[in-house]
Design a protein around this motif. Structure first.
Motif, short mmCIF file in Angstrom:
data_model
loop_
_atom_site.label_atom_id
_atom_site.label_comp_id
_atom_site.label_asym_id
_atom_site.label_seq_id
_atom_site.Cartn_x
_atom_site.Cartn_y
_atom_site.Cartn_z
N CYS A 1 0.84 -1.20 0.00
CA CYS A 1 0.00 0.00 0.00
C CYS A 1 0.88 1.25 0.00
O CYS A 1 1.70 1.44 0.91
N ILE A 2 0.71 2.09 -1.01
CA ILE A 2 1.47 3.34 -1.04
C ILE A 2 0.56 4.56 -0.82
O ILE A 2 1.06 5.68 -0.71
N ASN A 3 -0.75 4.31 -0.76
CA ASN A 3 -1.70 5.39 -0.47
C ASN A 3 -3.02 4.76 -0.02
O ASN A 3 -3.79 4.28 -0.85
N PRO A 4 -3.29 4.77 1.29
CA PRO A 4 -4.51 4.10 1.80
C PRO A 4 -5.81 4.71 1.28
O PRO A 4 -6.86 4.08 1.38
N ASP A 5 -5.73 5.89 0.68
CA ASP A 5 -6.92 6.51 0.09
C ASP A 5 -6.89 6.46 -1.44
O ASP A 5 -7.65 7.16 -2.11
N GLY A 6 -6.02 5.62 -1.95
CA GLY A 6 -5.84 5.55 -3.39
C GLY A 6 -6.89 4.72 -4.10
O GLY A 6 -7.90 4.31 -3.50
N PRO A 7 -6.67 4.42 -5.39
CA PRO A 7 -7.65 3.67 -6.17
C PRO A 7 -7.88 2.26 -5.61
O PRO A 7 -7.02 1.69 -4.94
N LEU A 8 -9.05 1.71 -5.92
CA LEU A 8 -9.40 0.37 -5.47
C LEU A 8 -8.65 -0.67 -6.28
O LEU A 8 -8.63 -0.63 -7.51
N CYS A 9 -8.03 -1.60 -5.58
CA CYS A 9 -7.28 -2.69 -6.22
C CYS A 9 -8.18 -3.93 -6.33
O CYS A 9 -9.15 -4.07 -5.58
N TYR A 10 -7.84 -4.82 -7.25
CA TYR A 10 -8.63 -6.04 -7.41
C TYR A 10 -8.62 -6.91 -6.16
O TYR A 10 -9.47 -7.78 -5.99
N GLY B 1 -9.25 -5.84 -3.27
CA GLY B 1 -10.26 -5.30 -2.36
C GLY B 1 -9.76 -4.15 -1.51
O GLY B 1 -10.56 -3.49 -0.83
N ASN B 2 -8.46 -3.90 -1.51
CA ASN B 2 -7.89 -2.79 -0.75
C ASN B 2 -7.63 -1.60 -1.67
O ASN B 2 -7.71 -1.70 -2.89
N ARG B 3 -7.27 -0.49 -1.05
CA ARG B 3 -7.02 0.74 -1.81
C ARG B 3 -5.54 1.10 -1.80
O ARG B 3 -4.83 0.86 -0.83
N GLY B 4 -5.11 1.73 -2.91
CA GLY B 4 -3.77 2.30 -2.98
C GLY B 4 -2.64 1.31 -3.12
O GLY B 4 -1.49 1.65 -2.82
N CYS B 5 -2.94 0.09 -3.56
CA CYS B 5 -1.85 -0.88 -3.79
C CYS B 5 -0.97 -0.39 -4.94
O CYS B 5 -1.43 0.32 -5.83
N LEU B 6 0.27 -0.81 -4.92
CA LEU B 6 1.20 -0.44 -6.00
C LEU B 6 0.66 -0.85 -7.36
O LEU B 6 0.91 -0.18 -8.36
N GLU B 7 -0.11 -1.93 -7.40
CA GLU B 7 -0.77 -2.39 -8.63
C GLU B 7 -1.55 -1.26 -9.30
O GLU B 7 -1.56 -1.14 -10.53
N THR B 8 -2.22 -0.44 -8.51
CA THR B 8 -3.10 0.60 -9.06
C THR B 8 -2.33 1.80 -9.59
O THR B 8 -2.92 2.71 -10.19
N TYR B 9 -1.01 1.82 -9.39
CA TYR B 9 -0.18 2.92 -9.86
C TYR B 9 0.87 2.48 -10.90
O TYR B 9 1.22 3.25 -11.78
N CYS B 10 1.37 1.25 -10.77
CA CYS B 10 2.53 0.86 -11.56
C CYS B 10 2.33 -0.35 -12.47
O CYS B 10 3.29 -0.86 -13.04
N SER B 11 1.11 -0.83 -12.61
CA SER B 11 0.86 -1.86 -13.61
C SER B 11 0.74 -1.19 -14.98
O SER B 11 0.49 0.02 -15.08
N ALA B 12 0.91 -1.96 -16.04
CA ALA B 12 0.72 -1.42 -17.38
C ALA B 12 -0.72 -0.97 -17.58
O ALA B 12 -0.99 0.03 -18.26
N ASN B 13 -1.66 -1.70 -16.97
CA ASN B 13 -3.07 -1.30 -17.05
C ASN B 13 -3.29 0.08 -16.44
O ASN B 13 -4.03 0.91 -16.98
N ALA B 14 -2.64 0.35 -15.30
CA ALA B 14 -2.78 1.65 -14.63
C ALA B 14 -2.18 2.75 -15.49
O ALA B 14 -2.74 3.87 -15.56
N LEU B 15 -1.06 2.46 -16.14
CA LEU B 15 -0.42 3.46 -17.00
C LEU B 15 -1.30 3.77 -18.20
O LEU B 15 -1.47 4.93 -18.59
N GLU B 16 -1.90 2.74 -18.79
CA GLU B 16 -2.81 2.96 -19.92
C GLU B 16 -4.02 3.79 -19.50
O GLU B 16 -4.46 4.68 -20.23
#
Length: 377
Positions: free
Chosen positions: A242-251, A253-268
């Motif tokens: 978690c890099i931001n507890p108020d960040g986007p929803l991750c698959y 179920g939590n918010r602000g996971c690195l997935e939501t910022y640094c995946s190719a899907n997030a970049l697109e």
């Protein structure tokens, strides 16, 4: 069989293995070099070379330059003596590759095919695998096996997917594939397969952290020259830091996971365009808006790398789909932002960039059977 006979057979097998392994490591060598480096008798080396050549495992390919006498034969393994097939299963497609005994990808292909946990899906995928093998005219006895990398954490025995929230493939079993294929089959988490490929390419590394920058982010930890699995098989899942507890929803179920910022899907999603177009416009048009999106991406990546490097003091490997798009300037930017607030500097020489792009998990998966074969000779 007498104890002496058993011993003689064992010694012959050991010598055969030593000679083959030596040739494999050297890639190209001569009979005299083998004799000198392995400190074996000339007759022993000659006998083993003859046997290995008769079995089709090695070949003579040209000559070394003469040093005054007869030119020495250049000896090498037959790299396509056996072939391993690797599959990378994704939500809307799958990658397929064939690799030789050095891990070189001989052929790769991407087949659009949405995943569904149905017998029809597994039947159609395995039909495509058999079609791929037939199209490339591989004899059945050449195939070492089919290794499948999937987006999901596997059980310790690699028979079942225990956690597969991305593809909804929790419960996928190896037998779903193997029942349709006449080859040995293996199932692995795609991040671990990617790490295996990177370790294969960087054998000098004892430890490393792999950032798999695929459509979904992944990661893996290498320690003591092995991929660390963990007690529950989820070591290295950096995507859920978690890099931001108020960040986007991750698959997950939590918010602000690195997935939501640094995946190719997030970049697109941030760029509003596909990856190929994004980097084309970023590099050629120098768009200020796209430049800022890329800087934000690198900033989040550096934040994660900095914190992980404090826990695991090891080189970092950038791997997967986005890796080929990284330039030297990007690595310099990452290094600068990693070090700006870290008490321990990370040199840019300690950041490696993979070269196999989106096919990384499939190639890494295929290496499972290559590695088995090489060490069994």
């Amino acid at each position: 069989m007498s104890e002496k006979g058993l011993t003689n057979i064992s010694v012959k097998k050991i010598n055969r293995s030593k000679v083959y392994q030596y040739i494999y490591r050297k890639k190209i060598t001569s009979k005299l070099q083998i004799v000198q480096d392995l400190q074996m008798g000339l007759s022993t080396v000659s006998q083993n070379l003859n046997l290995l050549e008769q079995d089709g495992l090695i070949e003579k390919n040209g000559y070394f330059e003469s040093t005054g006498g007869r030119k020495a034969n250049a000896i090498q393994i037959v790299s396509d003596f056996r072939i391993s097939i690797g599959i990378g299963i994704l939500k809307n497609m799958f990658h397929i590759t064939a690799v030789d005994l050095y891990g070189n990808a001989l052929y790769t292909n991407t087949i659009p095919f949405p995943y569904s946990n149905t017998p029809d899906y597994y039947k159609q995928v395995t039909d495509k695998i058999k079609e791929f093998i037939a199209t490339n005219q591989y004899d059945e006895e050449k195939i070492l096996g089919v290794s499948i990398a999937t987006q999901g954490i596997t059980s310790p025995d690699h028979s079942t997917v225990l956690y597969g929230n991305i593809m909804n493939n929790t419960g996928m079993i190896l037998e779903d594939f193997s029942r349709y294929l006449p080859y040995p089959c293996y199932l692995e988490h795609d991040s671990k397969s990617a790490a295996f490929l990177e370790l294969w390419k960087h054998p000098e590394l004892d430890s490393a952290v792999v950032f798999l920058l695929n459509r979904n982010l992944g990661g893996a930890i290498i320690t003591n020259h092995q991929i660390h699995q963990g007690s529950s098989m989820h070591s290295g899942t950096i995507e859920h830091i978690c890099i931001n507890p108020d960040g986007p929803l991750c698959y997950c179920g939590n918010r602000g996971c690195l997935e939501t910022y640094c995946s190719a899907n997030a970049l697109e999603q941030a760029a509003g365009m596909n990856i190929k177009d994004f980097f084309s416009l970023l590099r050629e048009k120098k768009s200020p808006q796209l430049t800022q999106i890329w800087k934000d991406y690198l900033h989040h990546l550096a934040f994660a790398m900095k914190n992980i490097n404090l826990i695991i003091d090891a080189p970092i490997i950038i791997s997967g789909y986005l890796a080929p798009y990284f330039l030297e300037d990007d690595i310099a930017y990452l290094t600068k932002h990693i070090n700006v607030s870290s008490p321990f500097a990370l040199n840019k020489e300690h950041i490696f960039v993979g070269t196999n792009g989106q096919y990384t998990p499939a190639i890494g998966a295929a290496l499972f059977y290559v590695n088995q074969f090489i060490h069994a000779i």
